[in-house]
Design an enzyme around this catalytic site. Structure first.
Site: not given
Ligand code: HSE
Ligand code: NAP
Length: 430
Positions: A137, A206
């Protein structure tokens, strides 16, 4: 057409394999777009004997990262090994050797992104990190560039596919947490050690990256109040549905005039909201800008192909700049270091499930404590009395209240002799 642009991959796992495949299979198309052929010169791994998902020409694979960092014909280094170290050292060494960097590393960019970017820009280089948030995305480019004209006030996101898959199973199949996690592990959605995902750390990394870019301030992972999903119980999904909600692990960052707040936690989301409808491994991010209003990004947040789409886009972008002979694009620097509000200041509604002795006057005692702390009850329901144990479950929904008031009320409720336990406490974020 300019001469070849050399690419070095550090890591040929899920993401690195997808990137190498795309660079090989779409070579001619990329060359036309960029104005020069891109060539994977070397690819570093730990174990040369491991089978790979991509056929690399003999002599490309190496177990020695110096073969990449010391190769003057490599202009772009792609770090797809993950973790803080040795990835951080490799990126710094790549910059010192005059190479641009592309990375998918959310932990490193969340913890050290501003320093690494400053180092790159001192050297007239760039670090691109589109794949670090939301897999396929587009999020980093919009936050760095396309939404730049806005004052962004809020970011609300389902940004971890593993937990969203587990929560969707618990909601739709009525399974408990352990069972849903085991199924996710069997399907390869959850790692053998799922801690990073299920305790909310991945989502916090994130969110820290998105909030730093969106609010033009420094948001560290430690600034993000983080709660995971591992203590959720199947019964809360049932009650949520009865009340018109779903339970989602939301990452929320908000900006007020002089401060920001950031939190990751499982919360009640009203069923009609777009984020409530994002199921399975999908991610979605809702950003509010003062000029754009609300924009919603949705798609696959992980996997070899979606993630390689983001990594390759960054490689192509850098390669095109090299062909044009331009220096790095301006990185829109943080404008300041806005203070991060503690959770005490957050105001939401709350869902409480309290296991109590099934006796007269119990509800009145709980209502009294909430009232004493200025927390107003919106609805209350007695659920599932257990005749043998003489206990009952009270489900309480409150009106908006300050977190500090709610926490103080919870502490008092836990002390009531009639209360066995506060079985569940979730914010309602609608
Ligand atoms: N472990 C992450 C998730 C994937 O489950 O979204 C990589 O960012
Ligand atoms: P992965 O499948 O575990 O692959 C890691 C690769 O790095 C492997 O090839 C491994 O070598 C190599 N490696 C590890 N340490 C190394 C070292 N010290 N020196 C050289 N090579 C080393 O990981 P991944 O899933 O591709 O993830 C890579 C990065 O992308 C991480 O930052 C992750 O957070 C991010 N990301 C992943 C996804 C996803 O869907 N998987 C989505 C978004 C972002 P061996 O193969 O020899 O062990």
């Amino acid at each position: 057409m300019t001469s070849e642009i050399g690419v070095g991959l550090i890591g040929v796992g899920t993401v690195g394999g997808g990137v190498a495949r795309a660079l090989i299979e779409r070579k001619e198309y990329f060359a036309r777009q960029v104005g020069a052929p891109l060539v994977v010169r070397r690819a570093a791994v730990r174990d040369l004997a491991k089978p790979r998902s991509v056929d690399l020409a003999p002599g490309i694979l190496t177990a020695n990262v110096d073969d990449i960092l010391g190769d003057p014909s490599i202009a772009i280094v792609v770090e797809v090994i993950g973790g803080e170290e040795p990835a951080g050292t490799y990126i710094r060494r790549a910059l010192a050797a005059g190479k641009h960097v592309v990375t998918a590393n959310k932990e490193l960019m969340a913890k050290s992104g501003p320093e690494l970017l400053a180092e790159a820009h001192r050297r007239g280089l760039d670090i691109m990190f589109e794949a670090s948030v939301g897999g396929g995305i587009p999020l980093i480019a919009p936050l760095r560039r396309d939404l730049l004209a806005n004052r962004i006030t809020s970011i609300r996101a389902i940004i971890n596919g593993t937990t969203n898959y587990i929560l969707t199973s618990m909601a739709q199949e009525g399974t408990g947490y352990a069972e849903a996690l085991a199924a996710a592990q069997q399907l390869g959605y959850a790692e053998p050690d799922p801690t990073n995902d299920v305790e909310g750390y991945d989502a916090a990394y994130k969110l820290a990256i998105m909030a730093s870019l969106g609010f033009r301030t420094r948001v560290r992972p430690s600034d993000v109040h983080t709660e995971g999903i591992s203590r959720l119980e199947a019964v809360d999904f049932r009650y949520a549905a009865e009340l018109g909600y779903v339970i989602k692990l939301l990452a929320i960052a908000e900006r007020t005039d002089g401060s920001i707040s950031a939190r990751v936690a499982p919360v009640f989301v009203p069923q009609p909201e777009p984020l409530a409808k994002v199921d399975g491994v999908f991610n979605a991010v809702q950003i509010v800008g003062d000029l754009t209003g609300t924009v919603l990004f949705q798609g696959r947040g992980a996997g070899a192909e979606p993630t390689s789409s983001a990594v390759v886009a960054d490689i192509l972008d850098l390669a095109h700049s090299l062909v044009l002979g331009s220096r790095e694009r301006k990185y829109w620097d943080p404008e300041g270091d806005l203070p991060v509000e503690s959770m005490d200041h957050v105001e939401t509604r709350y869902y409480l499930r309290v296991t109590v002795g099934d006796r007269p006057g119990v509800l009145a005692q709980i209502a009294h404590v909430l009232g004493d702390h200025g927390v107003s009850i919106a609805a209350v329901n007695q659920k599932e009395a257990n005749a043998d144990e003489q206990t009952a479950e009270l489900v309480v929904m409150t009106h908006r209240a300050r977190e500090s008031a709610m926490q103080a009320a919870l502490a008092s409720i836990r002390k009531l002799a009639v209360v066995m336990r506060v079985s569940s406490f979730l914010r309602v974020e609608g």
